[in-house]
Each structure stands twice: as C-alpha cells, then as structure tokens.
Design a protein around this motif. Structure first.
Motif, PDB file in Angstrom:
ATOM      1  N   GLY A   1       6.371 -30.749 -38.427  1.00 42.24           N
ATOM      2  CA  GLY A   1       6.317 -32.180 -38.151  1.00 42.24           C
ATOM      3  C   GLY A   1       5.748 -32.576 -36.811  1.00 42.24           C
ATOM      4  O   GLY A   1       5.950 -33.708 -36.369  1.00 42.24           O
TER       5      GLY A   1
ATOM      6  N   TYR B   1       3.113 -34.145 -39.798  1.00 39.69           N
ATOM      7  CA  TYR B   1       2.630 -33.025 -40.601  1.00 39.69           C
ATOM      8  C   TYR B   1       2.935 -31.696 -39.898  1.00 39.69           C
ATOM      9  O   TYR B   1       2.997 -31.625 -38.668  1.00 39.69           O
ATOM     10  CB  TYR B   1       1.118 -33.140 -40.825  1.00 39.69           C
ATOM     11  CG  TYR B   1       0.704 -34.336 -41.640  1.00 39.69           C
ATOM     12  CD1 TYR B   1       0.935 -34.391 -43.013  1.00 39.69           C
ATOM     13  CD2 TYR B   1       0.073 -35.419 -41.036  1.00 39.69           C
ATOM     14  CE1 TYR B   1       0.545 -35.483 -43.758  1.00 39.69           C
ATOM     15  CE2 TYR B   1      -0.314 -36.528 -41.779  1.00 39.69           C
ATOM     16  CZ  TYR B   1      -0.077 -36.558 -43.140  1.00 39.69           C
ATOM     17  OH  TYR B   1      -0.447 -37.639 -43.874  1.00 39.69           O
ATOM     18  N   ASN B   2       3.074 -30.657 -40.710  1.00 40.85           N
ATOM     19  CA  ASN B   2       3.291 -29.320 -40.168  1.00 40.85           C
ATOM     20  C   ASN B   2       1.961 -28.717 -39.718  1.00 40.85           C
ATOM     21  O   ASN B   2       0.945 -28.855 -40.404  1.00 40.85           O
ATOM     22  CB  ASN B   2       3.930 -28.411 -41.215  1.00 40.85           C
ATOM     23  CG  ASN B   2       5.281 -28.923 -41.683  1.00 40.85           C
ATOM     24  OD1 ASN B   2       5.940 -29.695 -40.984  1.00 40.85           O
ATOM     25  ND2 ASN B   2       5.702 -28.515 -42.871  1.00 40.85           N
TER      26      ASN B   2
ATOM     27  N   VAL C   1      -3.418 -27.547 -41.107  1.00 36.83           N
ATOM     28  CA  VAL C   1      -2.465 -28.646 -41.226  1.00 36.83           C
ATOM     29  C   VAL C   1      -1.970 -28.681 -42.670  1.00 36.83           C
ATOM     30  O   VAL C   1      -2.784 -28.669 -43.609  1.00 36.83           O
ATOM     31  CB  VAL C   1      -3.108 -29.996 -40.861  1.00 36.83           C
ATOM     32  CG1 VAL C   1      -2.110 -31.136 -41.054  1.00 36.83           C
ATOM     33  CG2 VAL C   1      -3.614 -29.971 -39.426  1.00 36.83           C
TER      34      VAL C   1
ATOM     35  N   LEU D   1      -0.880 -30.747 -45.399  1.00 33.76           N
ATOM     36  CA  LEU D   1      -0.939 -32.162 -45.747  1.00 33.76           C
ATOM     37  C   LEU D   1       0.311 -32.594 -46.500  1.00 33.76           C
ATOM     38  O   LEU D   1       0.755 -33.740 -46.394  1.00 33.76           O
ATOM     39  CB  LEU D   1      -2.188 -32.436 -46.576  1.00 33.76           C
ATOM     40  CG  LEU D   1      -3.512 -32.044 -45.898  1.00 33.76           C
ATOM     41  CD1 LEU D   1      -4.672 -32.280 -46.847  1.00 33.76           C
ATOM     42  CD2 LEU D   1      -3.702 -32.810 -44.601  1.00 33.76           C
ATOM     43  N   ASP D   2       0.864 -31.714 -47.290  1.00 31.32           N
ATOM     44  CA  ASP D   2       2.200 -31.830 -47.865  1.00 31.32           C
ATOM     45  C   ASP D   2       2.643 -30.407 -48.153  1.00 31.32           C
ATOM     46  O   ASP D   2       2.013 -29.460 -47.675  1.00 31.32           O
ATOM     47  CB  ASP D   2       2.234 -32.740 -49.102  1.00 31.32           C
ATOM     48  CG  ASP D   2       1.357 -32.225 -50.247  1.00 31.32           C
ATOM     49  OD1 ASP D   2       1.073 -31.009 -50.295  1.00 31.32           O
ATOM     50  OD2 ASP D   2       0.967 -33.040 -51.083  1.00 31.32           O
ATOM     51  N   LYS D   3       3.706 -30.217 -48.910  1.00 28.41           N
ATOM     52  CA  LYS D   3       4.203 -28.853 -49.083  1.00 28.41           C
ATOM     53  C   LYS D   3       3.313 -28.006 -49.989  1.00 28.41           C
ATOM     54  O   LYS D   3       3.506 -26.791 -50.075  1.00 28.41           O
ATOM     55  CB  LYS D   3       5.632 -28.887 -49.626  1.00 28.41           C
ATOM     56  CG  LYS D   3       5.773 -29.470 -51.022  1.00 28.41           C
ATOM     57  CD  LYS D   3       7.231 -29.441 -51.455  1.00 28.41           C
ATOM     58  CE  LYS D   3       7.401 -29.967 -52.882  1.00 28.41           C
ATOM     59  NZ  LYS D   3       8.824 -29.914 -53.297  1.00 28.41           N
TER      60      LYS D   3
END
Length: 279
Positions: free
Chosen positions: A168, A173-174, A211, A213-215
């Motif tokens: 995060g 975002y991770n 990055v 963007l989602d899981k």
C-alpha cells in the motif's frame, strides 16, 4: 510449430493443475513472481530473491512453465520446472532453443539451477528477502559460438538477489522491487557460449520494479546488464510486462522486450509470453 505446441501443452498442464488440490498455498497471491527465462523464480529477464511457488516453511511446491520470446530475427523457446522445498531451497531445470531467422539454425541449451533463501521475507520481515542462486548452463552444440570466439560451451552464473514487497505504499497499491548482482561470463545468456580470449567473468547488475494493480494483476519493468565478451556490441536487455494471476495455480505473463543487438544484428525487439502452472 513445435515451439507453439510446447506453449499450448504448458497451458493445458497449467489448467489441469488449477483443477487439482494444491499442496502449497500459504503465501499471498502473486508474491512468488513468475518464471524467469533461465528457470528461476522472478520476472521474465531477472531472477528475484523469492522462491518459486507458494510453499511456506512446512510445504513443498512444484511449478511448470513454457515461455516464448519472439524478436525480429530470433525466437527463443524455454520450458522447465521448479521445486520449492520448505521455502528455503529452490531447484530448477530449463531447456532452451534459439531459432535464428531466416537461417535454418538452432542453438539449444540446458540449465540446472538452485536458489537458497539466506535471510528475510518478501512481505513480513522489516528487511528484504535475500537469496543466493547458481545457474549451471550447457550448450548442446557450440560450433557457432566457437566460430564467433567463445571459449567454452558450459558456464556457471552466480547471483545474489534482494527483493521486497511494500504493501500500500504507492497511492494504496503494493510495490515490489528487486536488485540482482550476477557474476557471469555468458555471451547472450550463454546461447553464444561462454567467455572469449582475454575476457574474464564480470559482476553485473539487474533490476525489476512492479506495481500490483490489484491482487491478480502486476505491471512492471526490468533491466539487465550484459557483458560484451565477443566484441559484437552485445546490448543490455529490458522489458515492460504485465502478469495475470487468476488463482494460485496459474499465471500468464506478456511483455514487450528490447534485446538490442544480438550477434551484431541490431533492432531485436518484440514480444514475450509465458504460461505457468503451480502445484
């Protein structure tokens, strides 16, 4: 056609694995990365510190994959397998075939590797994960590399990889990064042999940033330094990739790759596709 059949077979295996119970699933989705084209877990071009598959310290994981890289004058097909033993040791094996177009010329190479996690955890430790890896490579026929000035048909790369996933930190975002230092004397990753007259192994850097963007989706870039032992103007490699992880049994990676000059032939850019199944 033979290479495409390999890729389709890999996809069928991956789909089969996705329908069977998973022995190892203790890690977060997408955190093992995908399969690097030399067989190790990581990005497409660069080995990362994390080990293949989703095994934790009490689990064993297996992965199988096929990859195609297609640029202007060359096509590289790779298929291989990886084992993760208790999130401590990764064993890998890969077979590569380089087709030179429009010549009817093929170069084949086999790669056996291992990677040992020395310290840290990609997600849960305050410091990065650190791993030591070895890739031993053997050409099937070195006539062309020898003609270009290579000294050997076999070589061993040794690398130290450092990776970390920050949850995060980038607008929610991770963010994942990796830096790898590799000691190598391989010409074009070994496909054009190893070393040359008056050449010695070099310590080179490789890096990746991605990055999530989602899981399920990751977008990233990679850069890999290369030696120029043969004096053919061997260029560094780079890519821009997107990886899709629908579940913990399957991943699909697509990328644009820029390989620069290969065997003195300029402008070698194109696409990369990899399908991987996890068990």
């Amino acid at each position: 056609m033979r290479a495409m059949r390999r890729l389709l077979s890999s996809g069928a295996i991956a789909l089969l694995l996705s329908a069977t119970p998973c022995l190892a699933g203790g890690k977060l989705l997408a955190t093992p990365g995908v399969s690097q084209f030399e067989g190790a877990a990581g990005g497409g071009l660069v080995p990362w510190a994390q080990l293949a598959g989703y095994a934790t310290e009490n689990e064993v994981a297996f992965s199988g994959y096929c990859t195609r890289v297609d640029v202007d004058d060359f096509t590289l097909d790779t298929c291989g397998a990886q084992f993760n033993l208790f999130d401590r040791l990764e064993l890998s094996y890969a077979e590569q075939r380089l087709d030179v177009q429009p010549l009817t010329l093929e170069l084949e190479q086999k790669i056996a590797g291992f990677k040992l996690r020395l310290a840290g955890d990609l997600v849960y430790s305050p410091y990065p994960q650190v791993s030591l890896g070895v890739m031993h490579k053997q050409l099937d026929d070195a006539a062309v590399p020898y003609a270009l000035g290579a000294q050997d048909d076999t070589g061993t790369d040794i690398y130290l990889a450092v990776s970390k996933l920050h949850l995060g930190v980038l607008a929610g975002y991770n963010l994942l990064w990796n830096i790898t230092a590799r000691r190598t004397e391989a010409n074009e990753a070994g496909l054009l042999g190893y070393g040359a007259a008056d050449a010695s192994p070099q310590l080179l850097l490789e890096g990746s940033v991605a990055v999530l963007l989602d899981k399920r989706f990751a977008l990233g870039v990679e850069y890999r330094e290369k030696p120029d032992n043969l004096g053919l103007g061997e260029d560094d490699w780079r890519d821009l990739f997107v990886a899709w992880f629908p579940n913990k049994h399957l991943s699909v990676t697509a990328a644009w790759v820029d390989l620069g000059r290969i065997a003195a032939i300029e402008g070698q850019d194109g696409w990369y596709l990899s399908i991987m199944g996890y068990y």
